[in-house]
Design an enzyme around this catalytic site. Structure first.
Site, PDB file in Angstrom:
ATOM      1  N   SER A 103       0.840  -1.195   0.000  1.00  0.00           N
ATOM      2  CA  SER A 103       0.000   0.000   0.000  1.00  0.00           C
ATOM      3  C   SER A 103       0.882   1.255   0.000  1.00  0.00           C
ATOM      4  CB  SER A 103      -0.959  -0.042   1.187  1.00  0.00           C
ATOM      5  OG  SER A 103      -2.036   0.864   1.008  1.00  0.00           O
ATOM      6  N   ASP A 119      -9.003  -5.629  -5.673  1.00  0.00           N
ATOM      7  CA  ASP A 119      -8.611  -4.584  -4.727  1.00  0.00           C
ATOM      8  C   ASP A 119      -9.365  -3.313  -5.103  1.00  0.00           C
ATOM      9  OD1 ASP A 119      -7.409  -2.691  -3.138  1.00  0.00           O
ATOM     10  OD2 ASP A 119      -5.344  -3.256  -3.619  1.00  0.00           O
ATOM     11  N   HIS A 132      -7.131  -6.087  -1.154  1.00  0.00           N
ATOM     12  CA  HIS A 132      -5.970  -5.229  -0.955  1.00  0.00           C
ATOM     13  C   HIS A 132      -4.819  -5.975  -0.287  1.00  0.00           C
ATOM     14  CE1 HIS A 132      -3.826  -1.539  -0.734  1.00  0.00           C
ATOM     15  NE2 HIS A 132      -3.852  -1.438   0.578  1.00  0.00           N
TER      16      HIS A 132
END
Length: 630
Positions: free
Chosen positions: A218, A355, A386
């Protein structure tokens, strides 16, 4: 006549002892071990209680907190003890993050209110103060158990304006690229490291080979890409996992103000507040600075206040533009695709096709550009949400090749690795490339009977939907009939159909108001009501602002009743739609999970003759027809 040589047994014995001793010493010296092209766990390194841990502050090239001094990044190092006792040098796995020192706590008050008309100016969210957590010297324990036993050193740093790192958080600004560059420069002996944030005692990375790899998930996966775009020497390989590669693509979609999945109302200033855990100390200007302490505004006496005023309340406020959603210089500066020219680090990317937070386009657009640039690149996609790193074998081979320099042939492996729908994440299927080279576009057309067909029929007319955010996309897809969406489906598939690539839609529509949301879901029907796997039901999605039908950088209000044509991509996908299902194109307006929530009632009228869906089908038209039993 010469006398026979007489052996000095005492000297010979000493010699043999010395050779044996040195040989034994050499054999006991800890070194990385490689097998089948992968670094192996070395028991001599697998001694956590003996690992050396220390922290320091690396000087950067910038000053972003207003004190007239170059910002320093807080860095922590974890390394095998042999780097001291045996003068062993090892490559480095480096992880940087804005999250290590804690984040803002709170609820909906931290987010923008989404219940308002499009283009309406509304009051922003409250600005929380982050309470810093953690103590020196530990920044994070992530990755150390995975990589140190395999013959690496692990380094962590807090990004600018977070934790004990100085500077301002800019959420994609230039300092977030230059900060990890400075740490890498230090690891390669080109930058200064200090034992204290403001002290003068230096520290050197004498244990580093000067070969650095970065990884993270991320935001932590964004920073490796940010560092790589600087072209810094020594950064040999990166493995970004679900990285945010463009903050415009994270908070906007084809001109539309759109939230990331699960964070309705988030925008770039919200993320700024969420991570701003640094800069609690007052500003003490450098003696060389032109700023006079007496003239510093009172709000700037605190570094957090300085950052808030300069970054959040000025740069972000003036640039983010929640009114039009247009792409501008502010967003272009935070789009790493625009800064890839100097990049040379070998790239292994990982992402989930489902995601809906950091959507799969983020990795694909960077991977595609890297391939065009000739950078060694691979991409790993799975069918979940994710996060989700590549299998350890893939990561290990990548770092082994580019950090240890072991010729394991990884650069000749398949370029794309995709976890098929029912497979385990560590058992991806290898493909020559992504999208699948055997995929070609198949265009489907709409008809007034609610069908999607490869055959285009003329004079299909127009159909109208009424916007109402109170109905979720799932509700609309499951409904047999609804005035709040239009749905067009293929015949039932007789055989599986493999989609690989980026679907595209062209829509010709008119709005009853000058502004409207436009949302597209590509769904697999009938809707699976049982234990739903994330690969079921939703194939992919997309959103757009009809006001940007001509330009992403300049929107124009719609003339009610006038038809406009716009073409845009849906999110990349690679999925096998099973026999017995139908592919459905669902057109609606406000998406309850992602868009603003204007008052219900806006009407969108779609011209069926001017609307189409193009799917990237493996095997092209022939496979599509075969899947329908034709």
């Amino acid at each position: 006549m010469k006398k026979p040589y007489k052996l000095n047994t005492t000297l010979f014995s000493f010699f043999i002892f010395t050779i044996s001793f040195l040989s034994a010493f050499a054999q006991e010296k800890a070194m990385p071990i490689f097998k089948d092209g992968e670094a192996q766990i070395v028991e001599a390194f697998n001694t956590p209680d003996k690992w050396i841990r220390h922290d320091l502050f690396v000087e950067t090239e910038f000053d972003t907190d207003g004190d007239g001094k170059l910002d320093r990044m807080h860095v922590s190092v974890t390394r095998p003890f042999q780097t001291d006792t045996e003068s062993l040098k090892l490559p480095v796995i480096y992880v940087s993050s804005p999250y290590f020192a804690g984040v803002a706590q709170g609820g909906n008050e931290l987010f923008w209110n989404v219940k308002h008309e499009l283009g309406e100016q509304v009051k922003g969210p409250i600005h929380p103060e982050v309470k810093r957590v953690g103590k020196r010297p530990i920044i994070s324990n992530s990755h150390i158990k995975k990589w140190i036993p395999r013959g690496y050193i692990v380094v962590h740093s807090s990004s600018p304006g977070t934790g004990l790192s100085q500077g301002s958080p800019t959420v994609g600004g230039q300092n977030e690229s230059l900060a990890p560059k400075s740490v890498i420069d230090w690891l390669c002996g080109r930058a200064k490291g200090y034992t204290e944030p403001y002290g003068n005692k230096t520290v050197e990375a004498f244990w580093s080979t000067g070969k650095v790899g970065m990884t993270g998930t991320s935001y932590n996966g964004t920073i490796p890409l940010a560092a790589a775009t600087t072209g810094v020497d020594g950064l040999e390989a990166i493995i970004p996992i679900a990285p945010n590669t463009s903050y415009y693509h994270y908070y906007r979609s084809n001109g539309l103000v759109r939230s990331p999945g699960g964070y309705l109302g988030e925008d770039i200033d919200v993320l700024y507040d969420f991570i701003h855990s640094g800069g609690e100390e007052p500003i003490i200007p450098n003696s060389n600075t032109k700023i006079n302490d007496a003239k510093i505004p009172k709000a700037y006496k605190n570094k957090r206040a300085y950052s808030n005023e300069v970054i959040r309340d000025t740069e972000m406020k003036n640039g983010m533009d929640r009114i039009t959603g247009d792409y501008n210089n502010f967003w272009a500066g935070r789009d790493y695709l625009n800064h890839m020219a100097p990049m040379k680090a070998a790239l292994l990317m990982s992402h989930g096709f489902n995601d809906w937070n950091v959507m799969p386009e983020h990795s694909y657009r960077i991977y595609k550009k890297a391939r065009e640039m000739g950078i060694p690149s691979q991409i790993y996609y799975h069918q979940f949400g994710h996060g989700g790193p590549p299998p350890i074998t893939m990561m290990n081979r990548w770092f082994t090749r580019y950090l240890h320099g072991i010729e394991n042939g990884v650069e000749n492996d398949a370029k794309a690795w995709i976890v098929r729908e029912n497979d385990k994440t560590d058992q991806p299927t290898a493909y020559k490339e992504y999208p699948n080279p055997d995929a070609s576009p198949v265009t489907l057309y709409l008809n007034s009977a609610g069908k999607l067909s490869i055959e285009k029929q003329k004079k299909q007319g127009k159909e109208t939907l009424v916007d109402d955010y109170n109905f979720s996309g799932t509700d609309l897809a499951k409904s047999n009939n609804s005035k709040n969406r239009l749905l067009y489906v293929t015949p039932i598939l007789k055989e599986d159909l493999h989609i690989s690539g980026v679907p595209e839609t062209t829509i010709k529509l008119a709005s009853s108001k000058p502004a409207a949301n436009l949302s597209i879901w590509l769904v697999s029907l009938p809707w699976n009501e049982g234990k739903v796997k994330i690969t079921d039901n939703i194939i992919t999605r997309g959103w757009a602002d009809p006001q940007n039908y001509k330009s992403l950088t300049e929107s124009k209000p719609l003339k009610p009743g006038k038809f406009y044509e716009l073409t845009f991509n849906l999110q990349p996908d690679d999925q096998v739609i099973k026999a017995g299902q139908q592919i459905g194109l669902m057109i609606f307006s406000s998406d309850q999970e992602f868009t603003l929530h204007p008052k219900p009632g806006t009407e969108l009228t779609v011209d069926l003759d001017g609307t189409s869906l193009t799917l990237p089908v493996v095997g092209g038209v022939e496979s599509f027809n075969t899947s329908l039993g034709n």
